[in-house]
Every structure is written in structure tokens, then in C-alpha cells.
Design a protein around this motif. Structure first.
Motif: not given
Length: 330
Positions: A222-227, A151-163, A235-240
């Protein structure tokens, strides 16, 4: 196949080249991938020179370029190699090691002008809507059916590509963003001011507005990034694995999103930057503003998007004008 990552070891080159690359890394903060490209170019040049790189004269370079061209190197690659050589010998002059720049008067063969690849507005919207659809699926998913990290990875990808699309960032600028502002951060997002601070090519800082959809996607991420993120990771965007995300990971995620959205064409992160520039220019017609937003040192680098804009207008004309059709067309 995953994209190749920058090498951690430089090719066998003179100490002077290593010193120059270290200078570029520290003083100009060039990306590791850029420094690797410079090292590879100078290695290719050294391979066809009859003398050491430090002892080169103009006629040596001229002959070497001719050999590389005859061996199949494209004009664009030759131009880049020559630019790298010119920078290296300019630095040698400034350090007092040389009295001249043997690459200064040389020019590479002319290459055909290649326009940047940008997505149409509808195609871009479809791509980002697919990312948002994945976000919506996350919010309604059964936790037992959808692992929290996925779930967190999907949220990350959406944020990256929107930005990327919202602010026209380079991939290296996106990856360099930190989660909070600091004196050591290469960049960060100021959500309250709706702007992103980035360090572009040559260590140049700029601020770019961030759109509402990108801000919404970042707030969800951002809340999902903690996972995912390690405690010490800034880093704002992190890998698995919890560390700053790699360029290859971003490319692969965008490729998978394009397939999921059935876009029907290959998409890479820089296409979102090209699309940002093209779409803003189509809407505003303000070339200088687009130059500032893109962080281009020269207006010439921005003017290429006017040709994309003209192509768009030409297509509209051909489709709409009653006397635009060629003979035989219906």
C-alpha cells in the motif's frame, strides 16, 4: 508473447445480440472478456446458420452444431456456445420477442472430464516464497541500484499472488478490487477484519478470509502503491502506467515469477485458485465450506476438487504402502 486483451469492438451481430450483451454488462456485471467470448460464440454460430440469429428454429441449430463439430470445434467449445445461445434466446423470450427457446432441448457431444490444474503444496509455497524473497531484496536494495518503481512492482506482485492463493480469488475479482470500500466498488480488502469482499460471477457478492502472509504483503504494497497510482485511480492493484492493472500483466508477472522460482511448469493465475480449493479441501474435508469460499453456485463445480484430493491420496498410497507396487517395480 503477451496475452491477448479483450477487444473493444464487438463483431457484426444483430441489434438484439448487442442489446442482450449490454443487459449482461449492466444488470449482471459480466466481465468484458466474458462478453467478448459470448459475442465470438454467437458470431461462429451465425456463420453456419442459413437464417438470421433472430429467426432460428431448433433444426437450424441442430444442423449448425453438427457443421461446427465436423469442422473441428471441440465438445467443450460446442457446449459453451450452446449455453450462450440458450441464454440469448431465453432473454428474447422474457422480452416477448420469441415464444420458444430453440436451444433448450439441444445437447452438445460429451467431452472428456478435465480436472483443474493445481500446484502441490510445496510448489505453491516455493512460488510464493520466491515472491517474498523479491520483497526482502527490495527492502535491502540500494536505491541507486534499484529504481523505486521497480521496487513497487515487486511488492505489488507479491501482494497479488499471496491474495490470489490466500482467498482463492478469480483473476477478474482480484483486478476489480478497490483500495477503499465504497458503494460503487466491486470489491475491497478489510484488513482489520482479515477478509476480502468480492463481486463474483453473476454479480454475486461474497466475503472470504485473508491469511496473515497476504495481509503482510498488502501492508507492504500500500505505501508503494502511491508511487505508481494516478491520483484518481481507485484500484488496489495498478500497472506501471498508474491505472487498474490488466489481466495480461498479472499473467506475465506470474509467469516470470514461476521462471524465477525454477518451478519447471507453466503457471497461470487460475491455478492459484485451484490450488487454494484443493489444499483447503485436503486439510478440512469440508466440501460445503469450500463451495462457499469459492463462490460456486453449484456443489458439482466444487466436487471436482475431491478427485484431485483422491489423486493426492493415491500417490501417497502408492509411495508408502509396502504392497502397492506393481510387479517388476522396486
Amino acid at each position: 508473447m503477451a496475452a491477448a486483451q479483450p477487444s473493444t469492438e464487438r463483431p457484426e451481430l444483430p441489434a438484439s445480440v448487442h442489446a442482450w450483451l449490454d443487459h449482461l454488462r449492466v444488470e449482471r456485471r459480466l466481465a468484458p472478456r466474458t462478453l467478448d467470448t459470448y459475442a465470438i460464440d454467437l458470431t461462429s454460430l451465425a456463420a453456419v446458420l442459413p437464417v438470421a440469429l433472430d429467426a432460428v428454429a431448433e433444426h437450424h441449430l441442430r444442423s449448425a452444431l453438427a457443421r461446427l463439430h465436423a469442422g473441428g470445434m471441440t465438445p467443450r467449445s460446442l457446449a459453451r456456445l450452446l449455453s450462450v445461445a440458450r441464454g440469448f434466446y431465453r432473454w428474447r423470450m422474457l422480452s416477448g420477442a420469441r415464444a420458444d427457446n430453440p436451444a433448450q432441448g439441444l445437447r452438445a457431444p460429451k467431452a472428456p472430464k478435465r480436472l483443474p490444474k493445481a500446484l502441490a503444496v510445496d510448489a505453491t509455497a516455493g512460488l510464493l516464497d520466491a515472491a517474498q524473497a523479491a520483497v526482502q531484496a527490495v527492502q535491502t536494495a540500494d536505491p541507486q541500484q534499484d529504481e523505486p518503481k521497480q521496487q513497487a512492482l515487486r511488492l505489488r506482485d507479491a501482494a497479488m499472488f499471496e491474495l490470489l492463493y490466500s482467498s482463492g480469488l478469480r483473476l477478474a475479482e482480484l483486478i476489480g478490487l478497490d483500495v477503499i470500500a465504497s458503494d460503487t466498488a466491486a470489491g475491497w480488502v478489510d484488513a482489520q477484519a482479515a477478509e476480502v469482499h468480492v463481486t463474483g460471477k453473476g454479480g454475486k457478492r461474497r466475503m472470504v478470509p485473508v491469511g496473515g502472509k497476504a495481509l503482510d504483503a498488502l501492508r507492504a504494497w500500500l505505501p508503494a502503491r502511491v508511487l505508481l497510482a494516478h491520483a484518481q485511480c481507485t484500484a488496489l492493484f495498478v500497472g506501471a502506467r498508474g491505472e487498474r492493472i490488466a489481466q495480461g500483466t498479472v499473467r506475465l508477472a506470474l509467469k516470470q515469477l514461476a521462471q524465477m522460482s525454477q518451478l519447471g511448469q507453466h503457471v497461470h493465475p487460475h491455478m492459484l485458485r485451484h490450488s487454494f480449493a484443493s489444499h483447503v479441501l485436503q486439510s478440512s474435508g469440508d466440501l460445503r465450506a469450500v463451495q462457499e469460499l469459492m463462490g460456486h453456485a453449484s456443489i458439482a463445480a466444487t466436487q471436482v476438487y475431491t478427485q484431485l484430493d483422491f489423486q493426492h491420496l493415491a500417490k501417497v498410497y502408492d509411495a508408502a504402502h509396502p504392497r502397492a507396487k506393481k510387479p517388476g517395480e522396486k
